[in-house]
Design an enzyme around this catalytic site. Structure first.
Site, PDB file in Angstrom:
ATOM      1  N   LYS A 271       0.852  -1.185   0.000  1.00  4.77           N
ATOM      2  CA  LYS A 271       0.000   0.000   0.000  1.00  4.77           C
ATOM      3  C   LYS A 271       0.889   1.237   0.000  1.00  4.77           C
ATOM      4  O   LYS A 271       1.686   1.424   0.908  1.00  4.77           O
ATOM      5  CB  LYS A 271      -0.910   0.021   1.237  1.00  4.77           C
ATOM      6  CG  LYS A 271      -1.611   1.375   1.479  1.00  4.77           C
ATOM      7  CD  LYS A 271      -2.524   1.381   2.699  1.00  4.77           C
ATOM      8  CE  LYS A 271      -3.049   2.777   3.008  1.00  4.77           C
ATOM      9  NZ  LYS A 271      -3.950   2.828   4.187  1.00  4.77           N
ATOM     10  N   ASP A 276      -2.470  10.425   3.271  1.00  5.67           N
ATOM     11  CA  ASP A 276      -3.871  10.022   3.489  1.00  5.67           C
ATOM     12  C   ASP A 276      -4.568  11.062   4.356  1.00  5.67           C
ATOM     13  O   ASP A 276      -4.469  11.050   5.574  1.00  5.67           O
ATOM     14  CB  ASP A 276      -3.903   8.640   4.171  1.00  5.67           C
ATOM     15  CG  ASP A 276      -5.335   8.156   4.396  1.00  5.67           C
ATOM     16  OD1 ASP A 276      -6.274   8.774   3.835  1.00  5.67           O
ATOM     17  OD2 ASP A 276      -5.513   7.159   5.131  1.00  5.67           O
ATOM     18  N   LYS A 283      -9.916  13.220   7.841  1.00  4.29           N
ATOM     19  CA  LYS A 283      -9.419  12.911   9.187  1.00  4.29           C
ATOM     20  C   LYS A 283      -9.364  14.184  10.031  1.00  4.29           C
ATOM     21  O   LYS A 283      -9.238  15.278   9.482  1.00  4.29           O
ATOM     22  CB  LYS A 283      -7.999  12.327   9.090  1.00  4.29           C
ATOM     23  CG  LYS A 283      -7.918  10.927   8.509  1.00  4.29           C
ATOM     24  CD  LYS A 283      -6.470  10.468   8.410  1.00  4.29           C
ATOM     25  CE  LYS A 283      -6.354   9.070   7.819  1.00  4.29           C
ATOM     26  NZ  LYS A 283      -6.972   8.012   8.633  1.00  4.29           N
ATOM     27  N   ASP A 294       1.781   6.668   5.229  1.00  3.85           N
ATOM     28  CA  ASP A 294       0.785   5.687   4.798  1.00  3.85           C
ATOM     29  C   ASP A 294       1.242   4.922   3.547  1.00  3.85           C
ATOM     30  O   ASP A 294       0.494   4.130   2.986  1.00  3.85           O
ATOM     31  CB  ASP A 294      -0.548   6.404   4.545  1.00  3.85           C
ATOM     32  CG  ASP A 294      -1.742   5.501   4.810  1.00  3.85           C
ATOM     33  OD1 ASP A 294      -1.580   4.469   5.491  1.00  3.85           O
ATOM     34  OD2 ASP A 294      -2.834   5.829   4.307  1.00  3.85           O
ATOM     35  N   ASP A 353     -12.003   7.175   3.666  1.00 11.10           N
ATOM     36  CA  ASP A 353     -10.771   6.995   4.440  1.00 11.10           C
ATOM     37  C   ASP A 353     -10.355   5.516   4.502  1.00 11.10           C
ATOM     38  O   ASP A 353      -9.262   5.196   4.940  1.00 11.10           O
ATOM     39  CB  ASP A 353     -10.973   7.553   5.859  1.00 11.10           C
ATOM     40  CG  ASP A 353      -9.664   7.796   6.581  1.00 11.10           C
ATOM     41  OD1 ASP A 353      -8.603   7.720   5.922  1.00 11.10           O
ATOM     42  OD2 ASP A 353      -9.711   8.064   7.795  1.00 11.10           O
ATOM     43  N   ARG A 357      -7.434  -0.440   1.171  1.00  7.85           N
ATOM     44  CA  ARG A 357      -7.963  -1.716   0.667  1.00  7.85           C
ATOM     45  C   ARG A 357      -8.419  -1.591  -0.783  1.00  7.85           C
ATOM     46  O   ARG A 357      -8.368  -2.543  -1.555  1.00  7.85           O
ATOM     47  CB  ARG A 357      -9.090  -2.201   1.594  1.00  7.85           C
ATOM     48  CG  ARG A 357     -10.261  -1.268   1.686  1.00  7.85           C
ATOM     49  CD  ARG A 357     -11.146  -1.526   2.901  1.00  7.85           C
ATOM     50  NE  ARG A 357     -10.553  -1.011   4.139  1.00  7.85           N
ATOM     51  CZ  ARG A 357     -11.114  -1.113   5.340  1.00  7.85           C
ATOM     52  NH1 ARG A 357     -12.283  -1.724   5.487  1.00  7.85           N
ATOM     53  NH2 ARG A 357     -10.522  -0.623   6.402  1.00  7.85           N
TER      54      ARG A 357
HETATM   55  N1  BES Z   1      -4.010   4.850   6.809  1.00  6.22           N
HETATM   56  C1  BES Z   1      -5.134   4.624   7.640  1.00  6.22           C
HETATM   57  C2  BES Z   1      -4.822   3.674   8.788  1.00  6.22           C
HETATM   58  C3  BES Z   1      -3.970   4.234   9.888  1.00  6.22           C
HETATM   59  C4  BES Z   1      -4.549   4.938  10.924  1.00  6.22           C
HETATM   60  C5  BES Z   1      -2.621   4.005   9.911  1.00  6.22           C
HETATM   61  C6  BES Z   1      -3.774   5.423  11.946  1.00  6.22           C
HETATM   62  C7  BES Z   1      -1.842   4.490  10.935  1.00  6.22           C
HETATM   63  C8  BES Z   1      -2.421   5.194  11.958  1.00  6.22           C
HETATM   64  C9  BES Z   1      -6.262   4.011   6.832  1.00  6.22           C
HETATM   65  O1  BES Z   1      -6.336   4.410   5.512  1.00  6.22           O
HETATM   66  C10 BES Z   1      -7.527   4.446   7.479  1.00  6.22           C
HETATM   67  O2  BES Z   1      -7.790   5.604   7.491  1.00  6.22           O
HETATM   68  N2  BES Z   1      -8.267   3.496   8.024  1.00  6.22           N
HETATM   69  C11 BES Z   1      -9.465   3.800   8.699  1.00  6.22           C
HETATM   70  C12 BES Z   1     -10.483   2.758   8.321  1.00  6.22           C
HETATM   71  C13 BES Z   1     -11.871   3.104   8.731  1.00  6.22           C
HETATM   72  C14 BES Z   1     -12.367   4.286   7.928  1.00  6.22           C
HETATM   73  C15 BES Z   1     -12.737   1.910   8.515  1.00  6.22           C
HETATM   74  C16 BES Z   1      -9.173   3.776  10.196  1.00  6.22           C
HETATM   75  O3  BES Z   1      -8.369   2.967  10.633  1.00  6.22           O
HETATM   76  O4  BES Z   1      -9.729   4.611  10.898  1.00  6.22           O
HETATM   77 ZN    ZN Z   2      -4.587   5.001   4.650  1.00  6.59          ZN
HETATM   78 MN    MN Z   3      -7.409   6.205   5.275  1.00  9.72          MN
END
Ligand code: BES
Ligand code: ZN
Ligand code: MN
Length: 506
Positions: A271, A276, A283, A294, A353, A357
């Site tokens: 990835k 992000d 966010k 990310d 967000d 995936r």
């Molecule tokens: N890149 C983030 C995951 C992440 C969060 C990595 C904090 C490191 C620290 C990912 O793209 C994301 O935002 N995931 C969301 C998923 C949710 C929207 C289902 C998350 O983890 O909040």
């Molecule tokens: Zn991400």
């Molecule tokens: Mn994200």
């Protein structure tokens, strides 16, 4: 990069002398020499400091002899437990002990060539530092040590043992550098260009842009990318180390092989979200700067390919990374959009967000259809939820293949890049049901890391696959055994070790 030189034992005239010592062991070699020359001052200091040789213990004796600025005794723990892997972990402590000196000698003359090389590797891994954007650092705040000499009985043997470790460290450093770079500098096209350094090592590097991706039907990856002013990229890196091209480099595979001379390669998929923001599902501001890393999964894949090619691993391996920037804008995808993935499956984007995936779905599908991998591993900073579950101590490991999962767990214990296996199952998969499309891109709050893995599993077509959620391990907020705080390069040494197991079995 810290230079490592293996030399015959001789007392240094300046700088630091580092004495690694196991529990209860008596001073020997160069250590005993200094002790004798100082009338037993080292023995007395170790007694006064209650030094037992435990791992992590250290005693510093300043100016033990004219010229020599310090002598540091480093505990290695119990001798019977000191295998090469433990030695490497302990070796990390060498760097902080010696960094402020102009020169340093590690007294490893009583150790095997392999253990000495691993101590040096630990020191090297710990020495990496990213100071490209510091213009005003005072010289006294910078590390001075440019070369670590290692005294060993057989320098040639230690040098040979060190060569592959150095190649792996170079891969780790490449991964760390990519992760550390700020997001204005490292956007998808720039990261793709930086992958070209692998060509020097004999890796074939292909870069695909939005036009090619549209042809391939990468609707999920392109949906994430469409909000950004920066174009997306996919990079395919091929290392033909088994199918006869290890000597000649890429593109010289024998006839009768599959894609580009590779035979059922191992595929590593990363990835690479260079930043992000969350997109329209934006966010919160606090801590958002961390989302520059990310792309750590992709960086680990690039670093791994450098490591494998650098040490001429006898496997066919392919690295594939999906590079995008996830931004909110007038062209960004919306919550509610339905996108079509390269596999033909459709996805309702509930939360923009949950973009990683979407990127991986298309790259995984591409890897399978083009390369028919023997097995594949993806790495991704995929979910915040994995940090809630496992903290920063383990990466989340998800797999549909017990043998592959066991190999990754074992490699994790050996390298210190530990992984914890998490469950998969149909009940979790149901959380992804959509009212309008084949699936949603989120499964609600419960088991967020597992439903993310379930989403990926829908694209692996039952092939042997493992997913590593490295959101908690790609970046460290405090110093570690083998890395200063910041980018860790997590995944490079882990998967290099898994590949080494594959080579040994072949
Ligand atoms: N890149 C983030 C995951 C992440 C969060 C990595 C904090 C490191 C620290 C990912 O793209 C994301 O935002 N995931 C969301 C998923 C949710 C929207 C289902 C998350 O983890 O909040
Ligand atoms: Zn991400
Ligand atoms: Mn994200």
């Amino acid at each position: 990069m810290l230079e490592i030189a293996f030399v015959k034992p001789a007392l240094p005239k300046a700088g630091a002398l580092l004495l690694p010592l196991t529990e209860g062991a008596a001073l020997s070699g160069l250590g005993a020499e200094v002790d004798a020359a100082t009338g037993g001052a080292i023995t007395r200091a170790l007694q006064a400091a209650a030094f037992k040789g435990r791992k992590g213990q250290s005693v510093t004796i300043w100016a033990p002899l004219p010229g020599l600025s310090k002598l540091v005794v480093l505990g290695l723990g119990k001798a019977e437990e000191l295998d090469p892997d433990k030695a490497e972990q302990s070796g990390g402590a060498i760097w902080p002990a010696a960094a402020s000196e102009e020169s340093a000698l590690l007294a490893a003359e009583g150790m095997s060539a392999e253990v000495a090389a691993r101590l040096a590797s630990g020191a090297l891994l710990r020495s990496w530092r990213f100071d490209r954007y510091r213009t005003q650092e005072k010289p006294e705040d910078k590390p001075k040590l440019a070369k670590l000499s290692v005294a060993v009985a057989d320098p040639a043997a230690a040098k040979a043992a060190f060569a592959p470790l150095k190649a792996v460290a170079e891969g780790v450093f490449l991964a760390r550098e990519l992760v550390a770079e700020p997001p204005n500098i490292l956007y998808p096209a720039e990261m793709a260009e930086r992958c070209r350094v692998l060509e020097k090592l004999g890796v074939a590097v292909e870069i695909l842009g939005p036009r090619e991706m549209r042809k391939l039907g990468f609707g999920a990856l392109l949906g994430v990318a469409q909000g950004s002013a920066h174009e997306p990229r996919m990079v395919v890196m091929r290392w033909p180390g088994r199918s006869g091209a290890a000597k000649g480099g890429a593109g010289k595979g024998r006839r009768g092989k599959g894609e580009a001379g590779l035979e059922r390669p191992l595929c590593f998929i990363g990835k690479g979200v260079t930043f992000d923001t969350g997109g329209i599902s934006i966010k919160p501001a606090a801590g958002m700067e961390e989302m520059k890393w990310d792309m750590a999964g992709a960086a680990a894949v690039v670093g791994l390919m450098a490591a494998l090619a650098g040490r001429k691993a006898r496997v066919d391996a392919v690295g594939l990374i999906g590079l995008v920037e996830n931004m909110p804008s007038g062209t960004a995808q919306r919550p509610g959009d339905v996108v079509k993935t390269a596999s033909g499956q459709t996805v309702e984007v509930i939360n923009t967000d949950a973009e990683g995936r979407l990127v991986l779905a298309d790259v995984i599908h591409y890897a399978i259809t083009r390369f028919d991998p023997k097995w594949m591993v993806d790495l991704a900073t995929l979910t915040g939820a994995i940090i809630i579950a496992l903290g920063h101590e383990h990466a989340g490991l998800f797999s549909n293949d017990d043998k592959l999962a066991a190999a990754i767990e074992a490699a994790g214990r050996a390298t210190g890049e530990t992984c914890w296996r998490m469950p998969l199952g149909e009940a979790y998969d149901k959380q992804l049901k959509s009212d309008i499309a084949d699936m949603k891109n989120v499964g609600g709050r419960p088991a967020g890391s597992i439903t993310a893995a379930q989403f990926l599993q829908r694209f692996v077509q039952g092939r042997p696959w493992a997913h590593l959620d490295i959101a908690g391990t790609a970046w460290a907020s405090k110093d570690q055994a083998l890395a200063a705080k910041g980018a860790t390069g997590f995944g490079v040494r882990l998967l290099d070790r898994v590949v080494a197991g594959e080579e040994a079995a072949a």
